[in-house]
Design an enzyme around this catalytic site. Structure first.
Site, PDB file in Angstrom:
ATOM      1  N   GLN A 123       0.846  -1.192   0.000  1.00  0.00           N
ATOM      2  CA  GLN A 123       0.000   0.000   0.000  1.00  0.00           C
ATOM      3  C   GLN A 123       0.882   1.243   0.000  1.00  0.00           C
ATOM      4  O   GLN A 123       1.965   1.222   0.582  1.00  0.00           O
ATOM      5  CB  GLN A 123      -0.889  -0.011   1.251  1.00  0.00           C
TER       6      GLN A 123
ATOM      7  N   SER B 146       4.138  -1.729   4.535  1.00  0.00           N
ATOM      8  CA  SER B 146       4.565  -3.084   4.869  1.00  0.00           C
ATOM      9  C   SER B 146       4.920  -3.825   3.580  1.00  0.00           C
ATOM     10  O   SER B 146       4.234  -3.661   2.576  1.00  0.00           O
ATOM     11  CB  SER B 146       3.441  -3.834   5.583  1.00  0.00           C
TER      12      SER B 146
ATOM     13  N   GLU C 287     -10.902  -2.399   3.749  1.00  0.00           N
ATOM     14  CA  GLU C 287     -10.035  -2.647   4.898  1.00  0.00           C
ATOM     15  C   GLU C 287     -10.860  -2.668   6.181  1.00  0.00           C
ATOM     16  O   GLU C 287     -10.660  -3.477   7.054  1.00  0.00           O
ATOM     17  CB  GLU C 287      -8.962  -1.574   4.984  1.00  0.00           C
TER      18      GLU C 287
ATOM     19  N   GLU D  23      -8.640   6.566  17.148  1.00  0.00           N
ATOM     20  CA  GLU D  23      -9.202   7.901  17.340  1.00  0.00           C
ATOM     21  C   GLU D  23      -9.984   8.326  16.091  1.00  0.00           C
ATOM     22  O   GLU D  23     -11.087   8.858  16.186  1.00  0.00           O
ATOM     23  CB  GLU D  23      -8.085   8.911  17.646  1.00  0.00           C
TER      24      GLU D  23
END
Lengths: 381, 343, 391
Positions: free
Chosen positions: C125, C160, C243, C373
């Protein structure tokens, strides 16, 4: 009780803080972590020169006699800097055991060498499956002429890879008596399997295959030895609470600075209420830790059960705080905190190790509860 | 095939029950009037009971061949959830469960229960070894439903002696203490765990209703109450707290109704799911009720705001329908293999 | 509401179970490096050859075209068979593939989707930047059109597996004058293109899959743009919708089996008193009981999203609820593991199982792919209708 620091204590704190700021930058720490030894011998020598390794030792042996508060003050700075050197193992644990064995005892020469930085020590007490309280060690000491032969296994011996001597708990074959021995780390028959801990400091599992030690290396035995060890462990626990406090204060400061400077959605993160409140909670946790540490220090010279109870209370409160402060420091830094390049992750791992060393929160809570039952009269000052 | 969303028919049940309760039992009924007295007494009057019976709730899930509407336990749970939202008497669910107990045992009590002629109240044993109980809204009840572990027994109300009223934490119900007479024999009892599980499911559905109603009240308030020139719901500390309440309510919703469909379709792990539903819904109800009070600020502390109703109901229902001991046994002893797969 | 097992589902489960029993890789999965890539691709290849790749993907792109429920069954059986989960094929299978199916051109689909299913390509990504984390729309990596190409300059972070990847889902700013959310473009980036440099970022758990990627005049064909130039925000919201919605089903189910391992551990390990098994300790039992109830609820929430998925094509903001739950629950579960282990948890050596690494890694769950958050903001604003903005 006076919570203000004396002038000497302030000097000690300021001096230590300056020393670490100048000689222990984060980059140096990362280099040390990657090194074989995992500590800085030059720093260790400096600690000796500064008299830190003699802290709290009897003057008769060349020590720097002072109350434990000084040690706590110094260790707070160690924690702030995340210093890797084995101060607690040497000065607080082994130093205390040797210092209490008297000036004529076999260990006093070793103690003197330790204080000047020429020899390093580690305490080998925990055993496989022992879960902290190995009151009856399985390591067996058998008489062989004038000597003892030691056989058995110790595990997770903190700072053993860098130690020249070990203080080792054992059980004498004759009469089941608890005993503490001074053992050469390089003695024939002693095998060390070293590994890093989660915070990057080093430990080892130790196998003893009929390790021969002269009778003169029997430091103490019986109930006196057990009490001595327990007291030293209490002091070490409190010393590590102090380190954890320093670490928490430092990572709290770091997080506050980050929230003030990191801009997202057109404003510093610190402007967002959710994050402000989280920081406020961390602050409260740190204050609570400082308070319980003071309480623990005030009870360090109390009789055994009371001392045990307050040290355990300090540990439990500090662990709770460490989880919140360490965890939130990571969450508030975001992804960068997951990396080794960010000190927040180092603080977190230090605090995680702190949680488990010398008894985890469960163990201390259990001990606290037991002591409260048997000594209902534990009172607060 | 799994579907945890309400079908059209189920949505109709929800709408009609919600409509009835909003008219007859709005939560606002529990507010004190200007004289400090409440507009509606605790418990349920005989008239209310007749009204409710006329809606057919007591026969909703009873098989058609036994005179009921032949609906599923899900339909009954949807009723219970709305009851929870309005903090109406738990004795409705107790009576629905007693109907199933009578149906299972082929007891002639069934017709009277469905028609609203017999009234049932729930009871909580003070502790496992005690013969003393808390009775909930048992004034006017003919029978008392007792569940030990998952063992359901229906006693004649006369089997309880030394009945005395105590002041109830949840003042929307009448709480009494009473002793079960030594040697009292149940009128009907369940040899298995079917009724016990139903009681727990109805109770969890009520807890879910409490959690959802507390959330709704808080979100409405956060959207209109202004401080510092803006709605307090725009402040993250309030917004995030509401989000946490929504998460708790959704988790409770999913687990409660998953437990329901697991029981309805006879899954081998139904008991496990029911136990988990109790834990999840009780946790959500309590947490949301507490947060609701905090979000309302000073007014949340007064009896003029409905937030406290949910807190008290959460505590009451937490003691009912699936005791801690049974939950512990069920959730700790079962291994994964029994439940990982649906087949 | 209903739960029933159609004969078709039952048979499907039996087939899956039998196939997994014979084919799940037995060797320990490497944590990093080319060995990890090979391991993951080999497992994907094997699934493809067995006819199990892309269970819910359309048939025309090599998928099985089966229901979401069957996909859930697949994941459940995978967890029961201890099959590898996530890893270097995750972005391709759960982000890039589904996004291309919804937004890609026919040519992009024909080229990339089979490669993904056959285990021939690793994707990564490229959304976050050093100064655009939570505030994704603030990203600054630039691209301008030059003939038939986009020319990219800038940097992406927290990528990643970048060092192992062939392709990247890259979000760049193509119209610097436009408002924040406008002027972005979603483009397929060839990770072997000239001008790309990759820096590995060591993490606190010691795994080495996290990277920063630098782009220095990297030329990407315009044909690689997914959706419209300057229309990348909508495409990326589709990606992130996956996701937060369905992509984590496998992880959620895996978490359940992780907790079961802890259940066994709590019976085997000595508890805090050093005598009885840990599970007989009241506090341990209580924690375990609550965690098992929470995991049960997480599973029920997965079924709730499956129920919703049957009625909507692209996951809605509800996905944030389960994502938030998963993230925080996973951290509590690994923290419980560390507690159970006592001081064993201190040791970072190889003989120690992966608990400690997993524990440290789990901190990313409340950060990566949307911090908790931000998720709470979305739940408050988009699901509960609370006012936006403020602070």
């Amino acid at each position: 009780m006076d919570f203000n620091l004396t002038e000497e204590q302030q000097m000690l704190r300021d001096g230590a803080r300056r020393f670490f700021r100048e000689h222990y930058a984060f980059g140096q720490r990362r280099a040390l972590l990657a090194s074989d030894a995992g500590l800085d011998p030059a720093c260790w020598a400096r600690y000796a020169e500064l008299g830190w390794l003699a802290l709290g030792q009897p003057e008769a042996l060349g020590g720097w006699a002072c109350p434990f508060v000084e040690t706590a003050i110094l260790l707070e700075e160690f924690g702030r800097a995340l210093a890797l050197e084995p101060f607690v193992s040497n000065v607080v644990l082994c130093g205390r055991v040797l210092g209490c064995c008297g000036s004529t005892a076999p260990g006093s020469a070793v103690l003197q060498e330790m204080m000047v930085g020429r020899t390093r020590l580690a305490l080998a007490h925990e055993e496989p499956g022992g879960r902290y309280d190995a009151d009856c060690p399985a390591v067996l000491a058998t008489r062989s002429g004038e000597d003892f032969l030691l056989r058995g296994t110790k595990c997770c011996v903190l700072d053993a890879p860098a130690a020249d001597r070990l203080i080792l708990s054992a059980r004498s074959a004759a009469g089941d008596v608890f005993a503490l021995f001074l053992v050469d780390a390089a003695a024939p028959g002693l095998r060390m399997n070293s590994y890093p801990l989660v915070d990057g400091t080093r430990a080892a599992d130790i196998a003893l295959d009929d390790v021969r030690v002269p009778a003169s290396c029997l430091l103490a035995s019986g109930a006196a030895a057990r009490d001595l060890l327990q007291e030293a462990l209490d002091r070490a626990t409190l010393a590590r609470v102090s380190m954890a406090l320093g670490a928490m204060e430092s990572v709290l400061q770091m997080t506050a600075d980050y929230l003030k400077s990191r801009v997202q959605f057109g404003q510093p993160l610190g402007r967002f209420q959710a994050l402000q409140h989280r920081l406020a909670e961390m602050f409260v946790e740190v204050q609570e830790t400082r308070s319980i540490l003071c309480c623990g220090l005030a009870h360090l010279d109390a009789e055994g059960a009371q001392r045990n109870a307050m040290v355990s209370a300090a540990k439990v409160v500090a662990v709770n705080a460490a989880r919140i402060v360490g965890g939130q420091a990571i969450q508030l830094h975001g992804s960068i905190a997951m990396t080794n390049e960010c000190a927040a992750s180092h603080y977190y791992r230090h605090l995680l190790a702190f949680e488990k060393i010398h008894g985890d929160a469960d163990w201390h809570l259990d001990r606290f509860a037991r002591l409260r039952e048997t000594h209902a009269a534990v009172t607060h000052p | 095939m799994i579907d945890l969303l309400a079908s059209e028919a189920e949505q109709q049940i929800i709408d009609s029950v919600a409509g009835f309760l909003a008219e007859k039992f709005p939560v606002t009924r529990l507010r004190p009037g200007s004289d400090g007295e409440r507009r509606m007494e605790a418990g349920l009057s005989a008239e209310h009971w007749r009204d409710i019976a006329s809606l057919g709730w007591f026969g909703l899930g009873i098989p058609e061949e036994q005179g009921g509407a032949g609906d599923t336990v899900i339909a009954e749970m949807l009723v219970a959830r709305e009851i929870g939202r309005c903090a109406v008497s738990p004795s409705i669910a107790a009576t629905i469960a007693a109907g199933h107990l009578a149906a299972l045992a082929g007891s002639e009590l069934l017709a009277g229960l469905m028609a609203g002629e017999h009234r049932v109240a729930g009871a909580i044993r003070l502790h496992a070894a005690s013969d003393e109980f808390h009775l909930i809204d048992a004034r006017g009840a003919d029978y008392i439903l007792v569940v030990d572990g998952m063992q359901a027994r229906l006693y004649d109300a006369a089997a309880f002696a030394d009945v005395r009223r105590v002041i109830s934490l949840d003042d929307a119900v009448i709480l009494e203490r009473a002793h079960l007479a030594a040697g009292a024999r149940p009128t009907v009892q369940d040899a298995g765990s079917n009724i016990g599980r139903r009681v727990s499911l109805y109770n969890s559905a009520q807890l879910l209703g409490v959690a959802e109603a507390a959330l709704k009240l808080a979100v409405e308030y956060a959207g209109v109450r202004e401080q510092f020139g803006q709605a307090i719901g725009s402040f993250q500390s309030i917004k995030h707290r509401c989000a946490d309440m929504a998460v708790a309510a959704e988790a409770a919703f999913a687990q409660v109704f998953f437990a329901g469909v697991s029981q309805a379709s006879g899954q081998p792990d139904a008991a496990y799911q029911i136990a988990a539903a109790k834990v999840t819904s009780a946790g959500a109800a309590l947490a949301n009720a507490r947060s609701g009070i905090q979000i309302h600020g000073g007014t949340g502390f007064t009896a003029e705001c409905d937030a406290h109703v949910f807190l008290k109901r959460a505590h009451l229902l937490g003691q009912l329908g699936g005791e801690r001991h049974w939950i512990r046994e069920t959730l700790l002893t079962q291994a994964l293999d029994d439940r990982v797969s649906l087949s | 509401m209903q739960l029933s097992h159609t004969p078709e589902e039952e048979q499907f489960r039996a087939e899956v179970r039998a196939w997994l029993r014979a084919n799940v890789p037995r060797g320990k999965r490497p944590r990093t490096g080319l060995a990890l890539r090979e391991y993951d691709l080999e497992w994907q290849r094997r699934q493809y050859e067995g006819g199990w790749a892309g269970i819910s993907w359309p048939r025309e792109y090599g998928g099985r075209g089966l229901s979401l429920m069957q996909q859930v069954i697949w994941y459940e059986e995978c967890a029961a068979a201890h099959a590898p989960v996530g890893g270097s094929t995750f972005v391709a299978l759960s982000h890039a593939g589904p996004t291309l199916i919804v937004c890609g051109t026919e040519e992009q689909k024909r080229f990339h989707l089979p490669k993904i299913l056959k285990g021939e390509a690793v994707w990564c990504q490229g959304f976050s930047e050093p100064n655009a984390g939570s505030d994704l729309a603030g990203l600054k990596t630039r691209a301008h059109v030059e003939g038939e190409h986009l020319v990219v300059n800038g940097s992406k972070i927290w990528t990643s597996y970048a060092a192992l990847a062939d392709w990247q889902e890259l979000l760049v700013r193509t119209d610097p004058g436009a408002q924040r959310h406008k002027g972005l473009t979603w483009v397929i980036c060839d990770m072997h293109a000239p001008g790309i440099t990759i820096r590995k970022i060591p993490t606190m758990s010691g795994t080495g899959n996290l990277c920063q990627v630098f782009y220095d005049d990297v030329r990407l064909p315009l044909a690689n743009v997914v959706g419209e130039v300057n229309g990348g925000w909508d495409v990326s919201m589709t990606t992130l919708g996956f996701e937060r919605g369905t992509a984590f089903i496998a992880h959620q189910i895996h978490l359940a089996s992780t907790l079961e391992k802890l259940h066994v551990m709590a019976r085997d390990l000595r508890g805090p008193d050093g005598r009885r098994p840990a599970i007989e300790d009241g506090a341990v039992a209580d924690q375990l009981l609550n965690l098992r109830a929470e995991v049960a609820a997480l599973r029920a929430m997965t079924y709730l999203s499956v129920s919703r998925g049957a009625r909507q094509a692209v996951p809605g903001p509800e996905g944030n609820i389960i994502a938030l739950c998963y993230a925080e629950l996973s951290q509590r579960i690994y923290a419980f593991a560390v507690e159970l282990l006592g001081n064993e948890a201190l040791e970072m050596h190889d003989e120690n199982p992966d608990w400690l690494t997993d524990y440290l890694d789990a901190f990313k769950n409340t950060i990566a792919g949307g911090t908790s958050e931000i998720r709470r903001n979305v739940i408050g604003e988009r699901l509960l209708g609370l006012p936006r903005g403020g602070r």
